[in-house]
Design an enzyme around this catalytic site. Structure first.
Site, mmCIF file in Angstrom:
data_model
loop_
_atom_site.group_PDB
_atom_site.id
_atom_site.type_symbol
_atom_site.label_atom_id
_atom_site.label_comp_id
_atom_site.label_asym_id
_atom_site.label_seq_id
_atom_site.Cartn_x
_atom_site.Cartn_y
_atom_site.Cartn_z
ATOM 1 N N ILE A 157 86.769 19.666 15.754
ATOM 2 C CA ILE A 157 85.471 20.252 15.423
ATOM 3 C C ILE A 157 84.394 19.317 15.963
ATOM 4 C CG2 ILE A 157 86.210 21.596 13.436
ATOM 5 C CD1 ILE A 157 85.434 19.404 11.600
ATOM 6 N N ASP A 158 83.228 19.868 16.230
ATOM 7 C CA ASP A 158 82.173 19.100 16.867
ATOM 8 C C ASP A 158 81.712 17.919 16.011
ATOM 9 O OD1 ASP A 158 82.198 20.928 18.944
ATOM 10 O OD2 ASP A 158 80.628 22.170 18.041
ATOM 11 N N LYS A 159 81.104 16.959 16.654
ATOM 12 C CA LYS A 159 80.614 15.756 15.982
ATOM 13 C C LYS A 159 79.765 16.091 14.759
ATOM 14 C CE LYS A 159 77.374 11.929 16.642
ATOM 15 N NZ LYS A 159 76.391 11.314 17.561
#
Length: 325
Positions: A157-159
């Protein structure tokens, strides 16, 4: 193994490969981005440090409209910026002690509630304090299918997206989880606050996603060099200027929910990459992976995990609800 490689490519950030292995990339400056210093522009577009951007400029790896420019040059609308990105030296991924929020763990899997702001694995600009660094300190029995940079990482999942992801502790578990992702039996559900209320309760966005031709650091709905992408959503509550929604992924493309919500005119609040700059100050998109379902690789038990909203998300949601009272 081909199927595993396919699902990994599907959810891997393409720019990581570009910047790690080197290559040429071209950007065209948009009105929203200008004016901005050339070195700062490179930092934002390539997700690199100011020092590394300065190295690119000193080595004459950057041109603006075909000319070498100084770091202080102010980028103008429609400027063409070409960068010859050199390959990175091989990185040594080191264990680092950190306080991981482990929701579940056994001999095969670890379910982690990733905090907002944490990068999943080492990449240019993020060599330490990633989830992988913490996992290597926590245990030494992660799967090796993805190599030394992404041991055990089945999906990501994105930062600035918080929430749940599952990590494989051995190759057998990794193969099982990757197959479930490919077969769409591993279910991932997100909560988001998006711009603008809806006129309908449920919906599905079925629109292919590929690299944005004008900005290689962004994804876009496009028919060119794209892959099928499907997101189902349910409106949980409408507010004056926003809406609280649940999104269920049928596919797992890079930035899928962020791209799809922006495409239908409801960009995720706090997401300056795909939405308006003037948005809820939340240090990144208000997007949370709150539910994860999969079949246990060994016991075949149906497992369901939930993670409560991270503090800033909950604070914003509470404020929006209070305004409606």
């Amino acid at each position: 193994m081909d199927q595993i490689e396919t699902i990994e490519n599907e959810i891997e950030e393409q720019e990581d490969t570009l910047i790690t292995e080197g290559g040429k990339v071209t950007f065209e400056a948009s009105e929203e981005e200008c004016p901005i210093r050339l070195d700062k522009y490179l930092c934002q577009k390539l997700d690199i440090s100011r020092t590394r951007a300065a190295d690119f400029l000193d080595q004459k790896r950057v041109t603006v409209n075909g000319k070498i420019m100084k770091a202080s040059y102010k980028i103008q609308v429609h400027d063409q910026i070409d960068v010859d990105v050199p390959p990175l030296d091989k990185m040594e991924v080191l264990p680092e002690k950190m306080d991981l929020d482990i929701v579940y763990e056994d001999h095969d899997v670890i379910v982690i509630n990733k905090p907002k702001g944490m990068v999943v694995h080492p990449a240019p600009g993020h060599y330490s304090q990633t989830l992988v660094n913490g996992l290597l300190e926590h245990c030494d029995d992660l799967s090796g299918i993805n190599g030394v940079k992404r041991p055990g990482i089945v999906h990501r999942i994105d930062k600035d997206t918080s929430g749940l992801l599952v990590v494989a502790k051995n190759d057998q578990a990794h193969e099982s989880l990757a197959k479930q992702l490919a077969d769409k039996t591993c279910k991932r559900t997100y909560l988001a606050i998006v711009h603008h209320p809806f006129s309908h309760k449920i919906g599905t966005v079925n629109a292919p996603i590929g690299r944005d031709e004008k900005n290689r650091q962004k994804m876009a709905v496009t028919a060119k060099n794209s892959r099928d992408a499907v997101t189902h959503f349910t409106v949980l509550q409408n507010f004056k200027d926003y809406a609280y929604v649940e999104c269920r992924l049928e596919t797992g493309r890079t930035h899928q929910i962020r791209v799809h919500m922006a495409y239908i005119g409801h960009p995720v609040a706090g997401d300056e990459k795909y939405g308006p700059r003037k948005t809820i100050p939340a240090n990144g998109q208000l997007l949370h992976a709150y539910q994860l379902e999969f079949e246990h690789p060994t016991t075949h038990e149906h497992m369901v995990f939930n993670a409560k909203l991270e503090p800033k998300f909950q604070e914003v949601l509470d404020e929006l609800k209070q305004e409606e009272e």
